[in-house]
Write a protein that holds these residues in place. Structure first.
Motif, PDB file in Angstrom:
ATOM      1  N   ASP A 444      30.921  47.414  40.853  1.00  0.00           N
ATOM      2  CA  ASP A 444      30.248  47.285  39.559  1.00  0.00           C
ATOM      3  C   ASP A 444      30.717  48.329  38.546  1.00  0.00           C
ATOM      4  N   ASN A 445      30.968  49.556  39.015  1.00  0.00           N
ATOM      5  CA  ASN A 445      31.394  50.594  38.076  1.00  0.00           C
ATOM      6  C   ASN A 445      32.770  50.291  37.484  1.00  0.00           C
ATOM      7  N   VAL A 446      33.601  49.547  38.207  1.00  0.00           N
ATOM      8  CA  VAL A 446      34.896  49.129  37.663  1.00  0.00           C
ATOM      9  C   VAL A 446      34.721  47.921  36.744  1.00  0.00           C
ATOM     10  N   LEU A 447      33.816  47.009  37.126  1.00  0.00           N
ATOM     11  CA  LEU A 447      33.557  45.835  36.286  1.00  0.00           C
ATOM     12  C   LEU A 447      33.041  46.228  34.903  1.00  0.00           C
ATOM     13  N   SER A 448      32.296  47.334  34.829  1.00  0.00           N
ATOM     14  CA  SER A 448      31.752  47.771  33.534  1.00  0.00           C
ATOM     15  C   SER A 448      32.837  48.182  32.557  1.00  0.00           C
ATOM     16  N   LEU A 449      34.028  48.457  33.053  1.00  0.00           N
ATOM     17  CA  LEU A 449      35.145  48.858  32.193  1.00  0.00           C
ATOM     18  C   LEU A 449      36.112  47.704  31.934  1.00  0.00           C
ATOM     19  N   CYS A 450      35.813  46.530  32.486  1.00  0.00           N
ATOM     20  CA  CYS A 450      36.631  45.345  32.222  1.00  0.00           C
ATOM     21  C   CYS A 450      35.960  44.510  31.140  1.00  0.00           C
ATOM     22  N   PHE A 451      36.685  43.562  30.595  1.00  0.00           N
ATOM     23  CA  PHE A 451      36.156  42.698  29.540  1.00  0.00           C
ATOM     24  C   PHE A 451      36.837  41.345  29.634  1.00  0.00           C
ATOM     25  N   VAL A 452      36.158  40.326  29.129  1.00  0.00           N
ATOM     26  CA  VAL A 452      36.710  38.976  29.144  1.00  0.00           C
ATOM     27  C   VAL A 452      37.947  38.936  28.256  1.00  0.00           C
ATOM     28  N   GLY A 453      39.022  38.412  28.797  1.00  0.00           N
ATOM     29  CA  GLY A 453      40.282  38.360  28.073  1.00  0.00           C
ATOM     30  C   GLY A 453      41.254  39.446  28.482  1.00  0.00           C
ATOM     31  N   MET A 454      40.779  40.476  29.205  1.00  0.00           N
ATOM     32  CA  MET A 454      41.680  41.539  29.663  1.00  0.00           C
ATOM     33  C   MET A 454      42.744  40.955  30.588  1.00  0.00           C
ATOM     34  N   LYS A 455      43.955  41.410  30.421  1.00  0.00           N
ATOM     35  CA  LYS A 455      45.076  40.872  31.189  1.00  0.00           C
ATOM     36  C   LYS A 455      45.707  41.987  32.018  1.00  0.00           C
ATOM     37  N   PHE A 456      46.162  41.617  33.203  1.00  0.00           N
ATOM     38  CA  PHE A 456      46.876  42.584  34.035  1.00  0.00           C
ATOM     39  C   PHE A 456      47.838  41.857  34.957  1.00  0.00           C
ATOM     40  N   ILE A 457      48.857  42.597  35.375  1.00  0.00           N
ATOM     41  CA  ILE A 457      49.892  42.071  36.265  1.00  0.00           C
ATOM     42  C   ILE A 457      49.708  42.733  37.619  1.00  0.00           C
ATOM     43  N   THR A 458      49.608  41.944  38.661  1.00  0.00           N
ATOM     44  CA  THR A 458      49.305  42.471  39.983  1.00  0.00           C
ATOM     45  C   THR A 458      49.878  41.546  41.054  1.00  0.00           C
ATOM     46  N   THR A 459      49.578  41.858  42.299  1.00  0.00           N
ATOM     47  CA  THR A 459      49.973  41.035  43.441  1.00  0.00           C
ATOM     48  C   THR A 459      48.720  40.674  44.230  1.00  0.00           C
ATOM     49  N   ILE A 460      48.451  39.378  44.359  1.00  0.00           N
ATOM     50  CA  ILE A 460      47.300  38.886  45.114  1.00  0.00           C
ATOM     51  C   ILE A 460      47.756  38.555  46.533  1.00  0.00           C
ATOM     52  N   LYS A 461      46.982  39.009  47.511  1.00  0.00           N
ATOM     53  CA  LYS A 461      47.291  38.733  48.914  1.00  0.00           C
ATOM     54  C   LYS A 461      46.100  38.021  49.556  1.00  0.00           C
ATOM     55  N   GLU A 462      46.412  37.013  50.345  1.00  0.00           N
ATOM     56  CA  GLU A 462      45.380  36.240  51.034  1.00  0.00           C
ATOM     57  C   GLU A 462      45.469  36.508  52.528  1.00  0.00           C
ATOM     58  N   LEU A 463      44.337  36.896  53.116  1.00  0.00           N
ATOM     59  CA  LEU A 463      44.277  37.172  54.544  1.00  0.00           C
ATOM     60  C   LEU A 463      44.028  35.887  55.333  1.00  0.00           C
ATOM     61  N   SER A 464      44.313  35.941  56.607  1.00  0.00           N
ATOM     62  CA  SER A 464      44.250  34.746  57.454  1.00  0.00           C
ATOM     63  C   SER A 464      42.840  34.205  57.615  1.00  0.00           C
ATOM     64  N   PHE A 465      41.804  35.009  57.346  1.00  0.00           N
ATOM     65  CA  PHE A 465      40.435  34.520  57.464  1.00  0.00           C
ATOM     66  C   PHE A 465      39.813  34.173  56.112  1.00  0.00           C
ATOM     67  N   GLY A 466      40.661  34.165  55.012  1.00  0.00           N
ATOM     68  CA  GLY A 466      40.206  33.626  53.740  1.00  0.00           C
ATOM     69  C   GLY A 466      39.836  34.611  52.667  1.00  0.00           C
ATOM     70  N   VAL A 467      39.923  35.911  52.878  1.00  0.00           N
ATOM     71  CA  VAL A 467      39.567  36.922  51.874  1.00  0.00           C
ATOM     72  C   VAL A 467      40.793  37.263  51.036  1.00  0.00           C
ATOM     73  N   LEU A 468      40.587  37.391  49.711  1.00  0.00           N
ATOM     74  CA  LEU A 468      41.657  37.779  48.786  1.00  0.00           C
ATOM     75  C   LEU A 468      41.492  39.247  48.398  1.00  0.00           C
ATOM     76  N   TYR A 469      42.610  39.921  48.192  1.00  0.00           N
ATOM     77  CA  TYR A 469      42.581  41.266  47.622  1.00  0.00           C
ATOM     78  C   TYR A 469      43.857  41.502  46.820  1.00  0.00           C
ATOM     79  N   PHE A 470      43.826  42.479  45.939  1.00  0.00           N
ATOM     80  CA  PHE A 470      45.000  42.821  45.116  1.00  0.00           C
ATOM     81  C   PHE A 470      45.136  44.338  45.098  1.00  0.00           C
TER      82      PHE A 470
END
Length: 538
Positions: A444-470
């Protein structure tokens, strides 16, 4: 026997120095206060009196210069050497040094109302019948002359002008200005001669196909792409000092009615500047926290860019201090397990949790998919009440509650091309670009510093049991991000199609030396005759 005590005569020179002249002609000197000046003979006494200059009745502009310090600045001859102390130079008053002068960038500063003469002059300078190129050039030059810019503000203003297609920098090969040159010039002509900003003739006027007037587009490109690259936006004050330069110039254009046909663009541009001021500061703060502790824990446990960056055991050693910033971006394996399990219990569905337990026992957890992409924030969902209560228990005690960040694919400029065949490239060129949606787990403390429309470049990884992380953050940008070709055009000059005078003269001389059609140069004629004679003999 008579007592021959030497008689003495006391002479005072008015400076606290008393010369005692003995009967035998010898002189003794006694001072009431330092410095001590010994007068050894009459010549040195005369020398002292000739070199002494009484202090002037002056009032120092600085509080440190009082009457005592002025008296000590008097020129005196020390030790009979004949060398005089130099009188220290007094500083100019602050008003003459420009200290605390109005810069024109104060928070509530407004340009004063125009007099009738100034209004009449500006009506002629900014008349709508004049080309926009001429009006904006005059406005830039007059604005620069009326603002007291320090080096930091001038650097921002010059880079913004250059980004917008305005030529910046001193005029080359002008030879400078001397009194004879400017003696018969008006203020406007002198301002033009000394100007460091000019709009090139190649820009033409409105409607030219190569260049368009777009205040809003230039502001978006400069504030979202150019400014974060070339300037350090380390604090809110640093960001405001830069955006205020752009806002101040836009207000100047509106106040002096420089280009009324673009007034709507200028108002929209000013809104972009206000928006950039808020978003850039949020980006600066979020860049130090993203991707968040949960995603950092996933990177540590399952592989990623942030794996192995935490080394608590070496914290006591001297050589690790320079890596403190890098170490703070990692997480210990023990804390990573605690953070991940708490997040999985709080956010994971029941089937996802069961799949994790099964694969964890069999040591079969792995990354099944990895996607490098740009993302745009579409929705921010802080932790619900039941999640907040869960993090108050032993499951998540000491951790930040986990919210949700909804994003979609953002096809950013400059993205590396996909490895496709010619047929696939032809099909992709005509087909609409695919847009995928993801739900990421972020504190939540990180979400408070984000805003709708904010853009970023990252790498999304999907684990074998279905969880995503970047975990790889390669850039965070404002919602109005725009990349213009203006960056490539800074400093560009059109290739000259005509020769320089010296080269043109050399070319003309070369052409004059060449024989005209039908004329020989003697050597060719002789070779032709010899060839004809040989053929006749054969």
């Amino acid at each position: 026997m008579p007592n021959h005590q030497p008689s003495e005569e006391v002479i005072s020179d008015g400076c606290g120095i008393h010369s005692h002249i003995l009967a035998n002609g010898q002189k003794l000197t006694q001072t009431e206060s330092p410095p001590v000046v010994h007068v050894n003979d009459e010549a040195q006494e005369a020398n002292f009196k000739n070199n002494y200059v009484a202090p002037e009745d002056e009032v120092a502009d600085d509080e440190e210069h009082d009457e005592a310090s002025i008296g000590q600045e008097a020129r005196v001859t020390v030790g009979g050497t004949g060398k005089a102390k130099k009188k220290s130079k007094k500083k100019k008053p602050k008003s003459k040094r420009g200290v605390n002068a109005i810069s024109g960038f104060e928070e509530y500063y407004v340009d004063p109302p125009l007099t009738s003469a100034e209004a009449e002059e500006e009506q002629s300078l900014y008349h709508e019948s004049l080309p926009f190129r001429e009006r904006i050039e005059v406005a830039i030059q007059r604005y620069s002359a009326k603002r007291n810019m320090d080096s930091a503000r001038k650097n921002v203003f010059d880079k913004w002008m250059a980004y917008g297609g305005v030529d910046t920098g001193p005029k080359m090969f002008s030879g400078g200005l001397d009194p004879n040159t400017i003696s018969d010039k008006t203020a406007a002509e002198i301002r033009t001669l000394t100007a460091t900003h000019a709009v090139g003739q190649d820009k033409g006027d409105v409607g030219e196909p190569e260049f368009v007037v777009d205040f809003e587009g230039v502001a978006k490109g400069f504030l979202s792409y150019h400014l974060p690259i070339h300037f350090d936006l380390y604090s809110e004050e640093a960001i405001k000092s830069k955006t205020n330069v752009i806002r101040n110039f836009l207000n100047y254009l509106l106040h002096h009615d420089v280009c009324p046909e673009f007034k709507g663009q200028i108002y929209a541009t000013r809104d972009i500047v206000n928006q950039a001021e808020r978003e850039l500061w949020m980006i600066t703060q979020a860049s130090g926290l993203l991707p968040g502790r949960f995603n950092t824990a996933c990177s540590e446990l399952f592989g990623g860019q942030l794996q192995g960056l935490h080394f608590t055991d070496l914290a006591d050693q001297e050589w690790t201090k320079e890596f403190a910033a890098v170490a703070s971006s990692g997480i210990s394996p023990e804390m990573a397990k605690h953070t991940f399990k708490a997040g999985l219990i709080a956010r994971g569905e029941q089937d996802v949790i069961q799949a994790y337990k099964k694969q964890s026992d069999a040591h079969k957890i792995k990354v099944v998919k990895e996607t490098a992409t740009g993302l745009e924030v579409t929705e921010l969902l802080p932790a619900e009440q039941e999640i907040l209560e869960l993090y108050q228990t032993s499951v998540g005690k000491g951790l930040k509650p986990l919210g949700r960040l909804k994003v979609k694919t953002w096809h950013y400029p400059g993205a590396p091309p996909e490895d496709l065949t010619e047929e696939e490239e032809a099909a992709a060129a005509t087909a609409p670009k695919e847009v995928k949606e993801y739900e990421l787990w972020v504190e939540d403390n990180v979400l408070s510093l984000c805003f709708v429309g904010m853009k970023f470049i990252t790498t999304i990884k999907e684990l074998s049991f279905g969880v995503l992380y970047f975990d790889q953050m390669r850039g965070i940008y404002a919602s109005f991000y725009q990349m213009l070709p203006n960056d490539l055009m800074i400093g560009w000059r059109k290739i000259e199609k005509t020769w320089l005078p010296m080269r043109e003269k050399a070319v003309q001389n070369e052409e004059a030396d060449e024989p005209e059609d039908g004329e020989g140069n003697g050597v060719d004629d002789e070779v032709t005759d010899i060839t004809a004679q040989d053929e006749a003999k054969d």
